[in-house]
Design an enzyme around this catalytic site. Sequence first.
Site, PDB file in Angstrom:
ATOM      1  N   GLU A  36      20.178  10.904   5.144  1.00  0.00           N
ATOM      2  CA  GLU A  36      19.307  11.958   4.598  1.00  0.00           C
ATOM      3  C   GLU A  36      20.205  12.951   3.875  1.00  0.00           C
ATOM      4  O   GLU A  36      21.195  13.406   4.428  1.00  0.00           O
ATOM      5  CB  GLU A  36      18.538  12.622   5.738  1.00  0.00           C
ATOM      6  CG  GLU A  36      17.842  13.931   5.372  1.00  0.00           C
ATOM      7  CD  GLU A  36      16.888  13.817   4.200  1.00  0.00           C
ATOM      8  OE1 GLU A  36      15.973  12.982   4.241  1.00  0.00           O
ATOM      9  OE2 GLU A  36      17.082  14.577   3.223  1.00  0.00           O
ATOM     10  N   HIS A  54      -5.714  10.806   8.853  1.00  0.00           N
ATOM     11  CA  HIS A  54      -6.978  10.415   8.245  1.00  0.00           C
ATOM     12  C   HIS A  54      -7.601   9.237   8.985  1.00  0.00           C
ATOM     13  O   HIS A  54      -6.898   8.379   9.512  1.00  0.00           O
ATOM     14  CB  HIS A  54      -6.748  10.001   6.790  1.00  0.00           C
ATOM     15  CG  HIS A  54      -6.405  11.149   5.891  1.00  0.00           C
ATOM     16  ND1 HIS A  54      -7.324  12.091   5.508  1.00  0.00           N
ATOM     17  CD2 HIS A  54      -5.232  11.505   5.315  1.00  0.00           C
ATOM     18  CE1 HIS A  54      -6.726  12.982   4.717  1.00  0.00           C
ATOM     19  NE2 HIS A  54      -5.456  12.648   4.590  1.00  0.00           N
ATOM     20  N   SER A 342      -0.649  10.705   0.016  1.00  0.00           N
ATOM     21  CA  SER A 342      -1.620  10.667   1.111  1.00  0.00           C
ATOM     22  C   SER A 342      -2.308   9.316   1.092  1.00  0.00           C
ATOM     23  O   SER A 342      -2.598   8.814   0.009  1.00  0.00           O
ATOM     24  CB  SER A 342      -2.636  11.794   0.932  1.00  0.00           C
ATOM     25  OG  SER A 342      -3.429  11.866   2.069  1.00  0.00           O
ATOM     26  N   CYS A 404      10.982  34.763  19.756  1.00  0.00           N
ATOM     27  CA  CYS A 404       9.917  34.896  18.747  1.00  0.00           C
ATOM     28  C   CYS A 404       8.725  35.537  19.433  1.00  0.00           C
ATOM     29  O   CYS A 404       8.094  34.939  20.292  1.00  0.00           O
ATOM     30  CB  CYS A 404       9.537  33.526  18.187  1.00  0.00           C
ATOM     31  SG  CYS A 404       8.012  33.530  17.240  1.00  0.00           S
ATOM     32  N   CYS A 446      12.482  37.442  14.419  1.00  0.00           N
ATOM     33  CA  CYS A 446      13.347  36.520  15.160  1.00  0.00           C
ATOM     34  C   CYS A 446      14.384  35.823  14.284  1.00  0.00           C
ATOM     35  O   CYS A 446      15.343  35.269  14.805  1.00  0.00           O
ATOM     36  CB  CYS A 446      12.521  35.501  15.929  1.00  0.00           C
ATOM     37  SG  CYS A 446      11.619  34.338  14.893  1.00  0.00           S
TER      38      CYS A 446
HETATM   39  C1  LIG Z   1      -0.205  18.220  -0.750  1.00  0.00           C
HETATM   40  C2  LIG Z   1      -0.055  17.023   0.135  1.00  0.00           C
HETATM   41  C3  LIG Z   1      -0.984  16.773   1.150  1.00  0.00           C
HETATM   42  C4  LIG Z   1      -0.868  15.652   1.957  1.00  0.00           C
HETATM   43  N1  LIG Z   1      -1.741  15.494   3.003  1.00  0.00           N
HETATM   44  C5  LIG Z   1      -1.622  14.413   3.816  1.00  0.00           C
HETATM   45  C6  LIG Z   1      -2.487  14.250   4.933  1.00  0.00           C
HETATM   46  O1  LIG Z   1      -3.278  15.127   5.247  1.00  0.00           O
HETATM   47  N2  LIG Z   1      -2.398  13.124   5.668  1.00  0.00           N
HETATM   48  C7  LIG Z   1      -1.503  12.156   5.364  1.00  0.00           C
HETATM   49  O2  LIG Z   1      -1.497  11.137   6.053  1.00  0.00           O
HETATM   50  N3  LIG Z   1      -0.636  12.297   4.341  1.00  0.00           N
HETATM   51  C8  LIG Z   1      -0.673  13.410   3.568  1.00  0.00           C
HETATM   52  N4  LIG Z   1       0.192  13.568   2.523  1.00  0.00           N
HETATM   53  C9  LIG Z   1       1.173  12.549   2.288  1.00  0.00           C
HETATM   54  C10 LIG Z   1       2.365  12.635   3.231  1.00  0.00           C
HETATM   55  O3  LIG Z   1       2.806  13.981   3.336  1.00  0.00           O
HETATM   56  C11 LIG Z   1       3.476  11.791   2.678  1.00  0.00           C
HETATM   57  O4  LIG Z   1       2.978  10.499   2.508  1.00  0.00           O
HETATM   58  C12 LIG Z   1       4.668  11.663   3.606  1.00  0.00           C
HETATM   59  O5  LIG Z   1       5.111  12.918   4.056  1.00  0.00           O
HETATM   60  C13 LIG Z   1       5.783  10.958   2.858  1.00  0.00           C
HETATM   61  O6  LIG Z   1       6.881  10.847   3.704  1.00  0.00           O
HETATM   62  P1  LIG Z   1       8.196  10.187   3.153  1.00  0.00           P
HETATM   63  O7  LIG Z   1       9.065  10.019   4.335  1.00  0.00           O
HETATM   64  O8  LIG Z   1       7.866   9.013   2.337  1.00  0.00           O
HETATM   65  O9  LIG Z   1       8.776  11.224   2.115  1.00  0.00           O
HETATM   66  P2  LIG Z   1       9.648  12.545   2.309  1.00  0.00           P
HETATM   67  O10 LIG Z   1       9.175  13.329   3.458  1.00  0.00           O
HETATM   68  O11 LIG Z   1       9.678  13.207   0.996  1.00  0.00           O
HETATM   69  O12 LIG Z   1      11.074  12.004   2.689  1.00  0.00           O
HETATM   70  C14 LIG Z   1      11.970  11.491   1.744  1.00  0.00           C
HETATM   71  C15 LIG Z   1      13.353  11.924   2.124  1.00  0.00           C
HETATM   72  O13 LIG Z   1      14.303  11.248   1.327  1.00  0.00           O
HETATM   73  C16 LIG Z   1      15.395  12.103   1.112  1.00  0.00           C
HETATM   74  N5  LIG Z   1      16.161  11.642  -0.043  1.00  0.00           N
HETATM   75  C17 LIG Z   1      15.766  11.645  -1.340  1.00  0.00           C
HETATM   76  N6  LIG Z   1      16.761  11.193  -2.112  1.00  0.00           N
HETATM   77  C18 LIG Z   1      17.798  10.899  -1.303  1.00  0.00           C
HETATM   78  C19 LIG Z   1      19.115  10.394  -1.521  1.00  0.00           C
HETATM   79  N7  LIG Z   1      19.555  10.129  -2.743  1.00  0.00           N
HETATM   80  N8  LIG Z   1      19.923  10.218  -0.463  1.00  0.00           N
HETATM   81  C20 LIG Z   1      19.491  10.507   0.796  1.00  0.00           C
HETATM   82  N9  LIG Z   1      18.257  10.989   1.060  1.00  0.00           N
HETATM   83  C21 LIG Z   1      17.427  11.177   0.019  1.00  0.00           C
HETATM   84  C22 LIG Z   1      14.711  13.419   0.879  1.00  0.00           C
HETATM   85  O14 LIG Z   1      15.607  14.492   1.067  1.00  0.00           O
HETATM   86  C23 LIG Z   1      13.585  13.398   1.897  1.00  0.00           C
HETATM   87  O15 LIG Z   1      13.921  14.022   3.116  1.00  0.00           O
HETATM   88  C24 LIG Z   1       0.143  14.712   1.726  1.00  0.00           C
HETATM   89  C25 LIG Z   1       1.072  14.964   0.735  1.00  0.00           C
HETATM   90  C26 LIG Z   1       1.011  16.128  -0.036  1.00  0.00           C
HETATM   91  C27 LIG Z   1       2.058  16.435  -1.032  1.00  0.00           C
END
Ligand SMILES: Cc1cc2nc3c(=O)[nH]c(=O)nc-3n(C[C@H](O)[C@H](O)[C@H](O)COP(=O)(O)OP(=O)(O)OC[C@H]3O[C@@H](n4cnc5c(N)ncnc54)[C@H](O)[C@@H]3O)c2cc1C
Lengths: 486, 422
Positions: A36, A54, A342, A404, A446
Site C-alpha cells: 500500500e 447493499h 459501488s 476524546c 483530542c
Molecule cells: C461516493 C461513493 C459511495 C459509495 N458507496 C458505496 C456503498 O454504499 N456500498 C458499497 O458497497 N460500495 C460503495 N462504494 C464503493 C466502494 O467504496 C468501493 O468499491 C471500495 O471502497 C473500493 O475499494 P478498493 O479496495 O477497490 O479501492 P481503494 O479503497 O481505493 O483502495 C485502493 C488502494 O490502492 C492503493 N494504491 C494505488 N496505487 C498504488 C500503487 N501504485 N502502489 C501501492 N498502492 C497503491 C491506494 O492508495 C488505495 O489505498 C462507494 C464509492 C463512492 C466513491
Amino acid sequence: MEFVKSTDVVVIGGGIVGTAILRELSKYDLQCVLVEKEPDVSLGTTKANSAILHAGFDAPTGSLKAITNVRGNKLYHQLEKELDLDIKWTGSLVVATTEEEMATLQELMQRGHANGVEGLQILTAEEVLEQEPNLQNVKGALWAPTAGVCWPFGATVAFAQCAVQNGAEVMCDTKVLGFIKEDGRIAGVETNKGVIKTKYVVNAAGVYADEIAKLAGDDSFTITARKGEYILFDKTACNSLVYGVVFPCPTKKSKGILVCTTTHGNTFIGPNANELEDKEDHAVTMDGMNEIMTSARKLIPNLPMGQAITQFAGLRAVSSTGDFIIGPSDIEGFFNAAGMQSPGLTAAPAVGELVAAEIARLSGAAKKANFKAALPKTKAFLRMTRTEQAKAIEANNLYGRVICRCETITEGEIVEAINSPVGARTVDGVKRRTRAGMGRCQGGFCGPRVTQILARELNIPITEVLKERTDSNMFYEKYAADGGEE
Amino acid sequence: MNQLYDVIIIGGGPAGLSAAYSAWENGAKKIIVIERDRELGGILQQCIHNGFGLHHFKEELTGPGYAYRCIEMIKDKPEIETLVDTMVLDVKDNKTVIAVSPEKGLMELQGKTVILTMGCRERTRGAIRTPGERPAGVFTAGAAQRMVNMEGYLPGHKIVILGSGDIGLVMARRMSLEGCKVQAVLEICPFSNGLTRNIVQCLHDYDIPLYLSHTIVKIHGDTRVTGITVAKVDYKMCPIPGTEFDIECDTVLLSVGLIPENELSNGLNLAMHPLTAGPIVDQHRETSLDGFFAAGNVVHVHDLVDFVSDEAEIAGKYAALKALGKMEGEMREVKVSAINGVRTCVPQKLSMSVANPADEKVKLFMRVAAPHRKVRLEIKSGDNVLLSKPLPVAKPSEMIAVEIPAAKFDLIGDEITVGLLL
Ligand SMILES: Cc1cc2nc3c(=O)[nH]c(=O)nc-3n(C[C@H](O)[C@H](O)[C@H](O)COP(=O)(O)OP(=O)(O)OC[C@H]3O[C@@H](n4cnc5c(N)ncnc54)[C@H](O)[C@@H]3O)c2cc1C
Ligand SMILES: Cc1cc2nc3c(=O)[nH]c(=O)nc-3n(C[C@H](O)[C@H](O)[C@H](O)COP(=O)(O)OP(=O)(O)OC[C@H]3O[C@@H](n4cnc5c(N)ncnc54)[C@H](O)[C@@H]3O)c2cc1C
C-alpha cells in the site's frame, strides 16, 4: 533495484478489496504480501463512501456487480461475528414520491428477485412513515431487509489483521512503480522499497488500477474517477433526519442523493456524482454541497444544517467496461480486481473468494488446515456497562483517561489501536480505528493529545507524527531564539 | 465509593473554582471540584497573554496568573476537595455524578446540589462547511494555542486566521511573536468580533492585514495545506463571484465561535436557550432542574473571565444555601426578555422571594445584536423603568453587565424587558 523479498502473491492496494483478497488468500498455503503506497490501509475510496451493505437489486442481472453484491452481503452476515465487525442491519428503503416512481419500484423488485435478493417488499406510505417519520411526499417504498451499514475502515483493518494472523504481510508506505516479467509472465514487482519477487500479482489499486495494469502490459480498460460529496451530521440530528438507509427512487443516471445513518448513529446526506480529470481531487465544493442539500430536501425539507459536523468526498473507480473487472488478465500471473465502484464495499469478500480460488487453482495451493478465522473480541469503552468499564480500568488504568470527550474514547483504546497488528501509525489511523476525533469537535480537543500518544508509543518525535498521508505533519519545532529553526 | 457532597462542581476552570470558593464562603461543608484536564484552571492555562482580572482582582494578570489566584483561594481548605485527570461521564437528575480517572477508576458521587461549569468548545471547519481539500494544517485556534503555549510546538509557519474574534486576534500576535508569518486575518462580518484593544495590539502592531467581509472559499493541499482561495462576501455573507484571490499558507487557524459544552446538560434534559446555547437560568444561576446550577461559558460565552467569576460566585452561593436548606420560602417567577437590539440576556428568568424580595442582588449580563454608538439601555417591567443607562458604545463582542437596584424590586411584574432605545 534492491531485492527485498520473495513471495507467492503480491496484492496491490490496501482498500477493502485488496485486504479482503489478502484474507481469502491467507486461507491457502501461499505466501502473500499486500503493498500500500500510503502510511495506512483504507485511505483510498474505502475511506469515503456511503458504507452501505447493499441488498443487491441495483445491478443488472448476471453482471459481476450483481453476483458479487448478493454473495458479499451474505458473507458479511457471517463475517460480522468472526471478525467482530461493526455492522447495523438496518434494511434499506427506496422511496417513491410519484406514481411513476412506484412503477420503478416494481422493476427494482423484479430485478432483485432475479438477482437472488431475499425478503424484498413494497411498503405503503403509512408503513414507511412508521419507520421514518421525518420523510415527506412519500407514496411508498421498496423495503430490502438484508441491507445494512458497516464501518468500512474497521472492516478493512479486520480483514488485514485476520490475514496477518494467518501469515500474510502488510507493507505500508510501499508504492508499486513497475513490474519484472520473465517470458511474458509476471516475475516481480518494483516498489520504492525495492523488488519483491513473486509468481502472482493482484491489482486492487482503486482509481489507479488502470495505470497499474498498464505498467504490467494490460491496457484492456481505463478507470475514470467520479467524485461523490457528503455532509455528515452530529448524532443528535437523527431525530430530524432518518434512523436507517433511505434512497430516493433511482434515475437512469444515478442512485441519487440518500439520507442515511451510520453504524454509530450519525447521519449523512450525499453523494452527488461528478466526473473528474484529476484522481487526487478530493475537494468538497460549494456547488456540490448545495446540490446534495437541494436533493435531500425533497425527502426532508428541514435539514438540521446547524448540526453538520464534517464534509468529505470519495472517488468512484468507474471502469470503461461498465462492470467490475475481476480475475486473470492476458498477462500471465497478473489478476485484476478493478473498476470497483459501488457496490464494491459489499462485494469485496465475494471478490476475495473468486480471486483467491482462481490463484489457488492455478498454483495448486491447498487450503490450510489451521486457518484462524476469528479475531479477538473488543468492546468500545462507551459501549461497555459500568461494571465492564470498572473492570477494564482495573486491568489497565489507561482506560480511565478519556482522550476524546465527544465520543468518550479512552487512552487505553488508543494505545491498543496503535499496538495491535496492522496498527495505527497516524492521527487519522487512530480516528478510523477508535473514533477518537470523529465527534462534534472533530479532533479539535483530542487531536493534539492523540499526536502525543502516537509519538510516545511509536517512540518518534511529535514533529514526525502524521495526520494521514506522507508529509501530512501535524506540528513543528519552535524557531530557536536566534531566528533559525531548532 | 458513594459519598454525599453539599456541592459537586463539574469543571475546574475559573467558573468552577470561583463557585467552589463562594460555596465555601457561604457555609457549604463538603465541596468537590472535578476537572478532566491534568491541572485546574480551564482554558486560562493556555492564555499566556495579559488582560485578565482588571475588574475582579483590580490588577492585570495573565491567564495562568488569574487561574493561580483562583486555585490559591480554594487551596488548603479541608471542606474543598479537587480531582484532576477526572472526566464526568454522566449526571443523573437525582444528582448522582459518575466520573472516571486512571487513578481512581469509576466513581459514583452523590450531591445535594450540582454546579455545571464545563466551559465551551470551539466551532470547527465542518460546522461552517469550508469547502476544499482536507489536508493537515487546519486547526481550531484554541487547539493551536494549547500546542504552542503549553506543549511547545508550532502548528505551522505561514498562517492565515479565519475569524477575528479575540482568540483569533490573540493567536495572530502569538504566532508573530513565535517567528511565524501571519499572512492575513479574514472576517466574514463587516466588523470584527474582537475587543478593540486586541485589534490594535494584535494586528496593527504587527502589520497583519484584516480583511472584513471576506471568507475562505477553498482550502488547497493534498497532504498539508498549501494555500487558500478567498472571496469577498455580500450582505447575505455569500461569496461574490469574481472577487476570489489566493493566499499562500501552510496553516489555517479557525476562530469562528465558541459553543457552550452542554452534553451533560442535554443528558439531564435541562431547558436550553436557543441563542446562548446554554441552560436557562434564574438570577441565582439555578437551571430548570431543582438543585442544578450553572455558570461561566457553559451558560453563555464570555469575553472577560472577570464576569465568569462574578457569575460563578452567585451560583456557588445559592448552591450552598440550597444544600444547607436556606433557600426555602415561596418564590414567584419573572420572565426576562431580550428585545430591541439586545440579542441575549442572562438570567432569562428571576425567582423573586415573595416574602423578602429586596434581600438579594439581581445582576444581568447581555449582548447586543449589532454594533452601536451612543445608545441607551432600558430595563422595564410593563411601563415601569427599572434602569436606564447610556452606553457610549455597544458591540456584540463585549458583554454588558448591569445590576437592577433593589429599590426598584417592588415595581417588577411578571416580565422584565431588556432593550436598547435606538
Ligand atoms: C461516493 C461513493 C459511495 C459509495 N458507496 C458505496 C456503498 O454504499 N456500498 C458499497 O458497497 N460500495 C460503495 N462504494 C464503493 C466502494 O467504496 C468501493 O468499491 C471500495 O471502497 C473500493 O475499494 P478498493 O479496495 O477497490 O479501492 P481503494 O479503497 O481505493 O483502495 C485502493 C488502494 O490502492 C492503493 N494504491 C494505488 N496505487 C498504488 C500503487 N501504485 N502502489 C501501492 N498502492 C497503491 C491506494 O492508495 C488505495 O489505498 C462507494 C464509492 C463512492 C466513491
Ligand atoms: C483563547 C482565549 C482568550 C481569552 N482571552 C481573555 C482575555 O484576554 N481576558 C479575559 O478576561 N478573558 C479572556 N478569555 C475568556 C475567559 O478566559 C473565559 O471566558 C473563561 O476562562 C471561561 O471560564 P469557564 O470556567 O466557564 O470555562 P473553562 O475555562 O473552559 O473551564 C471549563 C473546565 O471544565 C472542564 N470540563 C468540561 N467538561 C468536563 C467534564 N465532563 N468532566 C470534567 N471536567 C470537565 C474543562 O476541562 C475545563 O477545564 C479568553 C478565552 C479564550 C478561550
